[in-house]
Design a protein around this motif. Structure first.
Motif, PDB file in Angstrom:
ATOM      1  N   ALA A  80      -7.256  73.436  -9.287  1.00 13.17           N
ATOM      2  CA  ALA A  80      -7.378  72.155  -9.985  1.00 13.17           C
ATOM      3  C   ALA A  80      -6.937  70.999  -9.102  1.00 13.17           C
ATOM      4  O   ALA A  80      -6.186  71.169  -8.136  1.00 13.17           O
ATOM      5  N   PHE A  92      -5.736  76.952 -12.372  1.00  7.19           N
ATOM      6  CA  PHE A  92      -4.647  76.047 -12.022  1.00  7.19           C
ATOM      7  C   PHE A  92      -4.585  75.812 -10.513  1.00  7.19           C
ATOM      8  O   PHE A  92      -4.427  74.681 -10.056  1.00  7.19           O
ATOM      9  N   LYS A 123      -3.319  69.340 -12.270  1.00  7.61           N
ATOM     10  CA  LYS A 123      -2.171  70.235 -12.151  1.00  7.61           C
ATOM     11  C   LYS A 123      -0.927  69.612 -12.783  1.00  7.61           C
ATOM     12  O   LYS A 123      -0.168  70.294 -13.489  1.00  7.61           O
ATOM     13  N   TRP A 126      -4.830  67.633  -8.159  1.00  2.00           N
ATOM     14  CA  TRP A 126      -3.382  67.468  -8.306  1.00  2.00           C
ATOM     15  C   TRP A 126      -3.017  66.738  -9.592  1.00  2.00           C
ATOM     16  O   TRP A 126      -1.978  67.014 -10.185  1.00  2.00           O
ATOM     17  N   GLU A 175     -11.715  73.545 -15.155  1.00  5.88           N
ATOM     18  CA  GLU A 175     -10.352  73.033 -15.021  1.00  5.88           C
ATOM     19  C   GLU A 175     -10.068  71.974 -16.088  1.00  5.88           C
ATOM     20  O   GLU A 175      -8.981  71.937 -16.680  1.00  5.88           O
TER      21      GLU A 175
END
Length: 244
Positions: free
Chosen positions: A19, A16, A24, A21, A180
């Protein structure tokens, strides 16, 4: 020789934190949706358990041999459980009609029709109340996989961008972005699967409980119709209310 995976590729927190944005935002949105759906699931578990317990206790009181008027008086003028509320509504209409005058057959049929409409209204409102929140589960179950897929696609795009920037296809270059992306899909499925299962289970339970209310309403009308002597009575079920 196989190169062991980095610990960061297996750590959800590191996935996280590193990752993009957009990914996220997808993960946070899916986590919030999952928490929301679990709150609804837990609430519905307790609510359906309470509804069943109250209904079982009331049906035991109905089958105990006491009159409906006595049970309605004990329930009070405005009980919260739906079955006593239905009984009080029917008995109240019955008392008011009996207190006014001796009813003709036409007036008796009008009374039965009025009670039927009142009980149907109570059942409809109760059905809406017990089904509230199921829409949340439906939305989470149907939309979470697609939102997770969006995060996956965005992560794969980042992986291709990393390949282009580095000028090679080394696994260490693309593995973080791919991890991710797949993590976003996993969160989407983790949010969707419990919501989907709970939605179907609670929908079935809501339908069963609504059918239980309909059966009790039919039994109430049959008991009043027999007391009035109007028309053929509906065959009683095992929990048919006693006479008024």
């Amino acid at each position: 020789m196989t190169v062991p995976a980095e610990a960061s590729l297996l750590n959800p927190v590191d996935l996280f934190m590193h990752a993009d944005w957009v990914v996220k935002a997808v993960m946070i949105g899916l986590a919030v949706a999952s928490i929301w759906s679990w709150a609804v699931i837990i609430d519905k578990l307790f609510r359906f358990a309470a509804l069943k317990r109250q209904a079982d206790q009331f049906e035991q009181a109905i089958s105990s041999g006491r009159s409906l008027e006595e049970i309605a008086h004990q329930a009070g003028p405005n009980p919260d459980p739906i079955l006593p509320r239905m009984l009080v509504a029917a008995v109240t209409d019955w008392r008011e009609a009996r207190a006014r005058q001796t009813m003709t057959e036409a007036q008796s049929h009008l009374l039965i029709s009025r009670i039927d409409r009142a009980l149907d209204s109570l059942i409809a409102r109760e059905s809406q109340r017990i089904e509230s929140g199921l829409g949340v589960l439906s939305v989470v179950a149907t939309s979470s996989p697609f939102i997770g897929l969006f995060g996956t696609v965005w992560g794969i795009m980042n992986a291709f961008d990393a390949i282009a920037s580095a000028g090679n296809t080394n696994l260490t270059t693309v593995a973080p972005a791919i991890a991710e992306a797949l993590f976003a899909t996993a969160i989407g499925l983790a949010a969707a699967i419990p919501a989907y299962m709970a939605y179907n289970a609670f929908s079935i339970e809501a339908g069963k409980f609504a059918g239980r209310l309909e059966s009790f309403a039919d039994d109430l009308q049959a008991a009043i119709a027999r007391r009035l002597g109007t028309g053929p009575a509906t065959p009683p079920s095992s929990s048919t209310p006693r006479e008024l």
